[in-house]
Design an enzyme around this catalytic site. Structure first.
Site, PDB file in Angstrom:
ATOM      1  N   GLY A  87       0.802  -1.193  -0.173  1.00 17.54           N
ATOM      2  CA  GLY A  87       0.104  -0.093  -0.031  1.00 17.54           C
ATOM      3  C   GLY A  87       0.883   1.275  -0.053  1.00 17.54           C
ATOM      4  O   GLY A  87       1.955   1.260   0.085  1.00 17.54           O
ATOM      5  N   GLY A  89       2.743   3.747   1.485  1.00 18.24           N
ATOM      6  CA  GLY A  89       3.088   3.902   2.744  1.00 18.24           C
ATOM      7  C   GLY A  89       3.693   5.383   3.043  1.00 18.24           C
ATOM      8  O   GLY A  89       3.898   5.744   4.063  1.00 18.24           O
ATOM      9  N   LYS A 110       3.833  12.569  -2.864  1.00 18.11           N
ATOM     10  CA  LYS A 110       4.817  11.574  -2.406  1.00 18.11           C
ATOM     11  C   LYS A 110       5.681  12.208  -1.373  1.00 18.11           C
ATOM     12  O   LYS A 110       6.272  12.977  -1.703  1.00 18.11           O
ATOM     13  CB  LYS A 110       5.621  11.154  -3.412  1.00 18.11           C
ATOM     14  N   ASP A 122       8.280   6.328   8.272  1.00 16.49           N
ATOM     15  CA  ASP A 122       7.701   7.607   8.678  1.00 16.49           C
ATOM     16  C   ASP A 122       6.786   8.124   7.714  1.00 16.49           C
ATOM     17  O   ASP A 122       6.422   9.271   7.844  1.00 16.49           O
ATOM     18  CB  ASP A 122       8.828   8.612   8.951  1.00 16.49           C
ATOM     19  N   ARG A 173       2.751  13.871  -7.767  1.00 21.84           N
ATOM     20  CA  ARG A 173       2.839  12.971  -8.888  1.00 21.84           C
ATOM     21  C   ARG A 173       1.581  13.187  -9.751  1.00 21.84           C
ATOM     22  O   ARG A 173       0.585  12.862  -9.152  1.00 21.84           O
ATOM     23  CB  ARG A 173       3.401  11.476  -8.376  1.00 21.84           C
ATOM     24  N   ARG A 180      -1.892  -0.769  -9.836  1.00 18.50           N
ATOM     25  CA  ARG A 180      -0.934  -1.665 -10.062  1.00 18.50           C
ATOM     26  C   ARG A 180      -1.148  -2.920 -10.184  1.00 18.50           C
ATOM     27  O   ARG A 180      -2.262  -3.423  -9.716  1.00 18.50           O
ATOM     28  CB  ARG A 180       0.311  -1.421  -9.067  1.00 18.50           C
ATOM     29  N   ASP A 245       4.298  -4.289  -7.533  1.00 26.00           N
ATOM     30  CA  ASP A 245       3.802  -3.187  -7.000  1.00 26.00           C
ATOM     31  C   ASP A 245       4.122  -1.982  -7.709  1.00 26.00           C
ATOM     32  O   ASP A 245       3.896  -0.965  -7.632  1.00 26.00           O
ATOM     33  CB  ASP A 245       3.618  -3.116  -5.430  1.00 26.00           C
ATOM     34  N   ASN A 246       5.170  -2.338  -8.783  1.00 27.32           N
ATOM     35  CA  ASN A 246       5.651  -1.237  -9.338  1.00 27.32           C
ATOM     36  C   ASN A 246       5.454  -1.256 -10.985  1.00 27.32           C
ATOM     37  O   ASN A 246       6.270  -0.746 -11.647  1.00 27.32           O
ATOM     38  CB  ASN A 246       7.252  -1.161  -9.116  1.00 27.32           C
ATOM     39  N   ASP A 255       6.847   4.738 -10.222  1.00 33.18           N
ATOM     40  CA  ASP A 255       8.093   4.375  -9.227  1.00 33.18           C
ATOM     41  C   ASP A 255       9.314   4.435  -9.571  1.00 33.18           C
ATOM     42  O   ASP A 255       9.967   3.144  -9.561  1.00 33.18           O
ATOM     43  CB  ASP A 255       7.644   3.212  -8.216  1.00 33.18           C
TER      44      ASP A 255
END
Length: 469
Positions: A87, A89, A110, A122, A173, A180, A245-246, A255
């Protein structure tokens, strides 16, 4: 001056497909770059974006009415190993806008702070990955390669802790969508047929309106990826982390993370610091694409009819069609690079040239750009071998105009990108702006940009790139 008007379709899908979350905000935001031409393309007001309210949005401090502020859920195979929950993050989709031509785009921040998918992170980004993705993605767009875009880069005014303490940044972005292969995997591995069907319907409506079935959707995505990967290869681009996922279902490059463009050519070139076994090397990218697409196909099989055996056969046949589609696209791209129309003889010229380049690690960009300018010979030490190839190639009567509009004179060279990042750390953005301007005109020769086309000295080479998380 007008704020964006959002039209958020993804946020109408079942709530388990995303999480509502607020951006963390930025203590002292500073606008580094605003992509005004892209803003106008999206139907956004560049002056509003550059103003106080725009900066508040781009830094995550104050989103305008209608913003979605969601983090999308997805899974992914990372280096071949399934991670069932990844997900967004460190990213928030703040909303979708419909451009004047009717096309729909996501706006995503992002580096905007923690989300439920951040795990131990973080949710922030330091400035380096922001500037790298901005430069790389905008160069790709200038080259006509399907890609996510960079609308803005912002310095947050806070420090981000990685191996050292570094200045924070946020990139806005723009994407046709952020769906994805891993998005489908998230629901596929959970057996969530309802969500998978909703996702298929959404993707078809948004990207592939002529797809009349899940199988036809699979075929369209395979064709889009075959075309995309061939474009990457023709630029010497190494994505670096081709996890599922990319891989964007839309067919855009997404990504950039540890992405890089080759200087010296070799098919085994790897940059990513975490790719220790060359899984995502330059030459492996089409093979990885097939593997990723097979994972996508497996998610669609439950929707492809009651006869599971036939569904598997149909999906397998579709995935096995990738090599022919890719080879045709590869031929089109590489033949243009040497100024010839696709043919067996042109393929032989390409193979001979690449073998010569690999033997010496000759500079990928400068060799191909030099074919049109007559300077390619200078990139080789074994000039007799190059001269023999060149003489045979000249007899084929290559088209110099085709080469000149195909081969860029400059790319986002790793050492130049790193120089821009290091300068930005001490609040000097002049190298970044110079490189950004030059990369938006990759075929144009101007004296003030000559240094950006020069291959790095041995001491300047950047051989390892990092994700930035």
């Amino acid at each position: 001056m007008n704020a964006p008007v959002f039209d958020n379709s993804y946020a109408t899908l079942p709530p388990r497909m995303y999480a509502q979350v607020d951006a963390a905000g930025s203590p002292k935001p500073k606008l580094i770059a605003l992509n005004r031409p892209l803003a106008r393309r999206l139907g956004l007001d560049p002056d509003w974006l550059a103003g106080e309210q725009g900066l508040a949005m781009l830094s995550g401090n104050d989103l305008p009415p209608g913003a979605a502020s969601i983090a999308q859920a997805y899974a992914g195979h990372q280096f071949g190993h399934l991670s069932p929950q990844l997900g967004d993050g460190r990213a928030l989709m703040i909303g979708e806008v419909v451009a004047p031509d009717g096309k729909r785009f996501d706006l995503q921040l992002k580096g905007a702070g923690r989300t439920p998918f951040s795990r131990q992170g973080d949710g922030k980004s330091w400035l380096g990955p922001v500037l790298r993705e901005y430069l790389d993605s905008e160069f790709m767009a200038a080259m006509g390669v399907p890609t996510t875009r960079a609308l803005a880069a912002v310095a947050t005014g806070e420090q981000v802790h990685r191996e050292t303490t570094l200045p924070g940044g946020i990139m806005t972005r723009v994407a046709a969508s952020h769906i994805r292969v891993g998005t489908f995997e998230y629901f596929g591995i959970r057996g969530d047929i309802e969500a998978t069907r909703a996702l298929v319907d959404h993707v078809v409506a948004r990207h592939y309106r002529d797809a009349r079935s899940p199988l036809e959707l699979l075929e369209r995505v395979i064709a889009a990826q075959a075309s995309l990967i061939a474009r990457w290869m023709a630029l010497g681009f190494v994505h670096g982390v081709m996890n599922t996922d990319n891989m964007a279902i839309s067919g855009e490059t997404i990504d950039y993370g540890p992405a890089a463009f080759m200087d010296g050519y070799h098919p085994d070139t790897v940059f990513s610091s975490i790719d220790r076994h060359g899984r995502y090397a330059w030459a492996e990218q089409p093979h990885v694409a097939i593997w990723n697409l097979a994972q996508f196909a497996s998610c669609l099989i439950p929707l492809m009819g009651a006869d599971e055996e036939k569904a598997v056969e149909d999906a397998t046949r579709a995935v096995h069609g990738f090599p022919d589609l890719y080879q045709a696209a590869w031929m089109q791209n590489f033949c243009a690079k040497i100024g010839l129309q696709p043919s067996d003889s042109a393929k032989a010229f390409i193979d001979r040239l690449l073998d010569l380049m690999a033997a010496e690690r000759a500079d990928f960009t400068r060799v191909f750009a030099g074919l049109a300018s007559g300077e390619a010979r200078d990139e080789f030490m074994a000039r007799d071998a190059f001269d023999a190839w060149y003489g045979d190639w000249q007899k084929a009567k290559p088209d110099p105009e085709l080469m000149a509009k195909t081969n860029p004179v400059r790319i986002p060279r790793n050492h130049r990108v790193e120089e821009a990042i290091q300068a930005a750390i001490v609040d000097d953005f002049a190298p970044f702006h110079k490189l950004d301007e030059a990369l938006h005109s990759p075929f144009e020769n101007r004296p003030e940009w000559d240094d950006l086309a020069i291959a790095p000295l041995e001491s300047e080479r950047v051989t390892r790139t990092f994700c930035g998380t």
